[in-house]
Enzyme design. Structure first.
Site, mmCIF file in Angstrom:
data_model
loop_
_atom_site.group_PDB
_atom_site.id
_atom_site.type_symbol
_atom_site.label_atom_id
_atom_site.label_comp_id
_atom_site.label_asym_id
_atom_site.label_seq_id
_atom_site.Cartn_x
_atom_site.Cartn_y
_atom_site.Cartn_z
ATOM 1 N N LYS A 1 0.872 -1.188 0.000
ATOM 2 C CA LYS A 1 0.000 0.000 0.000
ATOM 3 C C LYS A 1 0.903 1.231 0.000
ATOM 4 O O LYS A 1 1.416 1.638 1.034
ATOM 5 C CB LYS A 1 -0.919 -0.001 1.215
ATOM 6 C CG LYS A 1 -1.931 1.137 1.203
ATOM 7 C CD LYS A 1 -2.866 1.054 2.400
ATOM 8 C CE LYS A 1 -3.879 2.187 2.363
ATOM 9 N NZ LYS A 1 -3.241 3.517 2.431
ATOM 10 N N CYS B 1 9.738 33.981 28.983
ATOM 11 C CA CYS B 1 10.295 33.351 27.789
ATOM 12 C C CYS B 1 11.632 32.714 28.137
ATOM 13 O O CYS B 1 12.513 33.383 28.692
ATOM 14 C CB CYS B 1 10.469 34.395 26.687
ATOM 15 S SG CYS B 1 11.369 33.788 25.244
#
Length: 690
Positions: free
Chosen positions: A131, A427
Site C-alpha cells: 500500500k 520566555c
C-alpha cells in the site's frame, strides 16, 4: 415469565448530536488531509472515527445522510485546477480493522462467505501488493498519447494536473501501438526516501521550508501551479489498476485476472512494483503480510500496509461494490508502531512568532523506521491532560508513521516525587513575560523586538512595504545577517556598514550600497507605519492609524493606561492589554529608544479632537483594479475620512468598492445586498463628506 423478559427493550438510538459531530469532524479532517495536504490527526485516529460512524450507520440506516463521509470517497478538488469528472469513479478501498496478521484471514473468510464457498472449495487466488503512501492518480491515454492526468479528488471529480505529471520520467507520454485506443491507468505518484532527503537538503541550503514527509512532498509537487517547479521535484510512479478502457468487443484487451492486467501494464511501459505477488488462500496472504512487514523499513519508499485483491476479474464482478468501496479488495494496514521510552526532560521551545511549545526530550528510541528523541506536547493544556513528567516511562507512537507523539504515561512506573509540568511565565530565550490570552491555548513571548528566537520575523515585519519599507531587504538577506551574527537586535539594521554588507554571500558593492540607501530612506516614516512595524500582537495597520490619530505621539501611546487605550476607536480589551504588555517590557522600550537614536523619525502632532469623522462607523472592502488609483491609495483616502477598510465582505460591510476583475468579493456583496461603488462613486462619496 415477566413481560420485560419476553420483550427486552431495544438498545437506545445513538445520540444524533454525536453522530452529526462525528461527521463534521471527519469532513474537517478529510479536508486537511486530501485538500491541504496537512493532516491534523493520525491516520489511525481518522480510521477509528470513520469505522465508528460506519458501525452506527450499519446498525441504524435511518441515520445515514447523503453528505455522510461514508457515502463518498474522500476530499474534494482544489479550485486552482480545472475539474475532471472521472469516466469510472476512483473508489477507495476498505481498511481492515485488525492490524495483526490475522486481518488477512478475516478478509479471506469474508470473500469466501460472499462467494458462497464451503470449506471443501479450493482456495481463492489473490494479488497482493504494498500500500504505497503517495497520491492516487488517473492517467488517460487516447490513441496512445497521454492527454490527461487527474487526482482522485472526491472519487467522482478530481483535479487536472496533466502538465505536472508530464514531468515524471517514469510515466510514458506515448504508448506502444498495441495499447488500447482508450486507456486509463491508475496508480500512485510517490517520492523515494533518498530523493526526499536530497530535496530537503536543497530546501535547507536555500533557506526554504522543508517537507514533513515524502507523501506531502509528492502531493505538493503534483499540485504546483508552475510545472517548472514540479519538474525539479523527483517524483516516481507505480501502476496498479485501470479505469476506462476500450471494451473487448471494440478491440480492447481481454483479461481474465488482475495479475494479467498488471503484466499488460508492464508491456505498455508502466512501472509495476516488483513486490506484487500472488497468494492462494489465507495462509499465503498472512505470509505475504509478514514478509512485507519485515522489509518495510528497508524499502526505498514509504508504505503503510498491503492491499489484497481477488485475482479473478469474473469473481470481482460477481462480488461487486458496497457504497464507496469494492467488496473484492481490502487495505490491510500495519499496526501503529509504538515503543516504551523515558522522558529525560521537558523543554520549552520558542517559535519565530513567539509561540511557546513544550517538547518532551526522550531517551532515543527506534520507532517507525527512525530514531525518535523528541515529541511535542503541543501546549500547556495538552501537557496537563497527558500529565507527562520528567522521569516518566511513556509509550511513544510515530502516529500515522509520521508524527512522534506521547500516547500515554505508565503511571505504575512513575518515580516518587515526580513534579507536574508547568509552563514558564517568562520566555526561556529572552526572559520577557510569557502571556496566554483569554480564549487562547498558547503562551507567547512578549519580547518581540528583543527575543532572539523571533529576531528574523521581527526584522522582516519591520522592513516590509506597509511598515517602514526597506527596499531589497528580503528573507534570504535577513537569514544571512542574523545567522552570521551581523544583526543582534532591530536597531543594528541602521548600524550596518558597507564592509559588513559587502562581505555577505552574493552581495556586490552596488547591492550593498542600495541596501544602505534604502535603510537611510526608511528612517523618514510615519507614526502609524512605525507602530505597525513594531509587530505588536493584534495591532494591524488600521489600529496603528487609530492610535496615532488619537494620541498624536509615540510617547503618549507607550505611556497610555488601559483605560486610555480603551477610549481609542475600535480598540477593545484584548488589543489594549496587548499594547500595555508590549510596552511594559523594558527590552521593547529599549529597542524603540535605540531606533529613535539611530535616526528613525516621523512627524508628530497634537492628539486628534474627539469629533466624528465623515465616514466614521462605515466599513469598506476594496476589490479589483481601479482606473486611476491603487487599492492602497483608495484605502488611505477612506481611512483619512474615518472609514475602516476590511479584507472580506460580510453583513457588516457598508460599501464594496469594485474595479475591473472584481471576482468573488463582488459576487458576495451582491448576494448580501451590500452597496457597490466604482471609483467615481467612491470619489463622489468622499467629496460629499469633505
Amino acid at each position: 415469565m415477566a413481560t420485560n423478559d419476553l420483550f427486552p427493550p431495544e438498545p437506545p438510538l445513538p445520540d444524533p448530536a454525536h453522530v452529526a459531530q462525528l461527521r463534521r469532524a471527519l469532513h474537517e479532517h478529510a479536508h486537511h488531509y486530501y485538500v491541504e495536504d496537512a493532516p491534523t490527526i493520525p491516520d489511525a485516529e481518522y480510521d477509528r472515527m470513520f469505522q465508528e460512524l460506519q458501525a452506527i450507520e450499519a446498525q441504524h440506516p435511518e441515520l445515514i445522510t447523503p453528505d455522510s463521509p461514508t457515502q463518498r470517497v474522500g476530499g474534494r478538488a482544489l479550485e486552482q485546477f480545472a475539474s475532471v469528472r472521472h469516466a469510472v469513479p476512483m473508489l477507495s478501498i476498505r481498511t481492515e480493522t485488525d492490524t495483526e496478521a490475522s486481518g488477512a484471514r478475516n478478509f479471506d473468510t469474508r470473500v469466501r462467505r460472499e462467494l458462497g464457498l464451503d470449506e471443501a472449495a479450493p482456495a481463492v487466488a489473490y494479488v497482493a501488493e504494498p500500500k504505497f503512501d503517495g497520491l492516487a492518480m488517473n492517467l488517460r491515454y487516447e490513441s496512445g498519447i497521454l492527454v490527461q492526468a487527474a487526482t482522485r479528488g472526491d472519487g467522482e471529480v478530481g483535479e487536472d494536473v496533466t502538465q505536472n505529471v508530464r514531468t515524471i520520467g517514469q510515466i510514458p507520454l506515448r504508448l506502444p501501438a498495441d495499447a488500447p485506443s482508450i486507456l486509463e491507468v491508475r496508480g500512485e505518484v510517490y517520492m523515494r526516501r533518498d530523493d526526499f532527503e536530497k530535496l530537503n537538503e536543497q530546501q535547507r541550503a536555500r533557506g526554504q521550508k522543508t517537507f514533513v514527509n515524502p507523501r506531502n512532498a509528492a502531493a505538493g509537487a503534483v499540485r504546483q501551479l508552475d510545472p517548472a517547479i514540479a519538474a525539479q521535484r523527483p517524483l516516481s510512479f507505480f501502476a496498479y489498476g485501470l479505469g476506462e478502457v476500450t471494451p473487448e468487443q471494440a478491440g480492447g484487451p481481454a483479461f481474465g485476472t488482475h495479475y494479467e492486467l498488471l503484466q499488460a501494464l508492464k508491456t505498455w511501459g508502466f512501472p509495476v512494483s516488483a513486490l506484487v505477488g500472488l497468494a492462494q488462500g489465507a495462509t499465503e496472504l498472512v505470509a505475504y503480510y509478514e514478509s512485507i512487514a519485515r522489509q518495510r523499513d528497508a524499502l526505498p519508499f514509504d508504505i503503510d500496509g498491503v492491499v489484497y485483491k481477488v485475482n479473478s476479474l469474473a469473481l470481482q464482478r460477481r462480488m461487486g461494490f458496497v457504497t464507496r468501496e469494492p467488496r473484492w479488495a481490502v487495505a490491510h494496514k500495519f499496526p501503529a508502531q509504538e515503543q516504551f521510552t523515558t522522558v529525560l526532560d521537558i523543554d520549552v521551545q520558542v517559535g519565530r512568532t513567539g509561540k511557546l511549545t513544550p517538547v518532551a526530550k526522550l531517551a532515543p528510541v527506534f520507532v517507525g523506521g527512525v530514531t525518535v528523541t523528541n515529541a511535542t506536547l503541543h501546549n500547556e493544556d495538552e501537557a496537563r491532560r497527558k500529565d507527562v513528567r520528567v522521569g516518566d516511562t511513556v509509550i511513544v507512537r510515530r502516529a500515522g508513521d509520521v508524527i512522534p507523539e506521547v500516547v500515554s504515561v505508565l503511571l505504575d512506573k512513575r518515580q516518587p516525587g515526580a513534579t507536574e509540568f508547568t509552563m514558564p511565565r517568562q520566555c526561556p530565550v529572552c526572559g520577557s513575560a510569557a502571556v496566554r490570552e483569554e480564549g487562547e491555548v498558547d503562551y507567547r513571548c512578549t519580547g518581540g523586538l528583543f527575543c532572539s528566537a523571533q529576531r528574523k520575523q521581527a526584522i522582516l515585519h519591520f522592513a516590509q512595504r506597509r511598515a517602514v519599507e526597506v527596499e531589497g531587504l528580503g528573507e534570504k538577506l535577513v537569514d544571512q545577517l542574523v545567522d552570521g551574527h551581523v544583526i543582534r537586535i532591530l536597531p543594528d539594521l541602521y548600524r550596518l556598514g558597507l564592509t559588513a554588507l559587502a562581505s555577505l554571500d552574493r552581495m556586490a558593492d552596488k547591492s550593498a550600497q542600495n541596501i544602505l540607501q534604502a535603510l537611510e530612506k526608511s528612517k523618514q516614516t510615519t507614526l502609524p507605519r512605525f507602530l505597525f512595524g513594531l509587530g505588536i500582537r493584534h495591532v494591524g495597520e488600521a489600529t496603528a492609524k487609530e492610535l496615532a490619530r488619537h494620541f498624536g505621539s509615540l510617547d503618549a501611546v507607550m505611556d497610555a493606561s488601559l483605560e486610555q487605550l480603551l477610549q481609542v476607536n475600535d480598540i477593545g480589551p484584548i488589543v489594549a492589554q496587548s499594547l500595555r504588555t508590549f510596552f511594559d517590557q523594558p527590552h521593547n522600550r529599549e529597542v524603540v529608544e535605540q531606533l529613535r537614536a539611530c535616526g528613525v523619525t516621523w512627524q508628530e502632532g497634537p492628539p486628534a479632537p474627539v469629533t466624528p469623522t465623515p465616514l466614521s462607523g462605515k466599513t469598506f472592502v476594496i476589490t479589483g483594479t481601479l482606473p486611476s488609483m491603487s487599492r492602497d491609495e483608495a484605502k488611505d483616502l477612506i481611512e483619512a475620512a474615518g472609514g475602516k477598510v476590511a479584507g472580506s465582505v460580510s453583513k457588516k460591510t457598508t460599501f464594496v468598492v469594485a474595479g475591473t476583475e472584481a471576482g468573488s468579493k463582488l459576487t458576495k456583496a451582491q448576494e448580501l445586498g451590500v452597496a457597490v461603488l466604482d471609483e467615481a462613486g467612491l470619489k463622489e462619496l468622499l467629496d460629499g463628506h469633505s
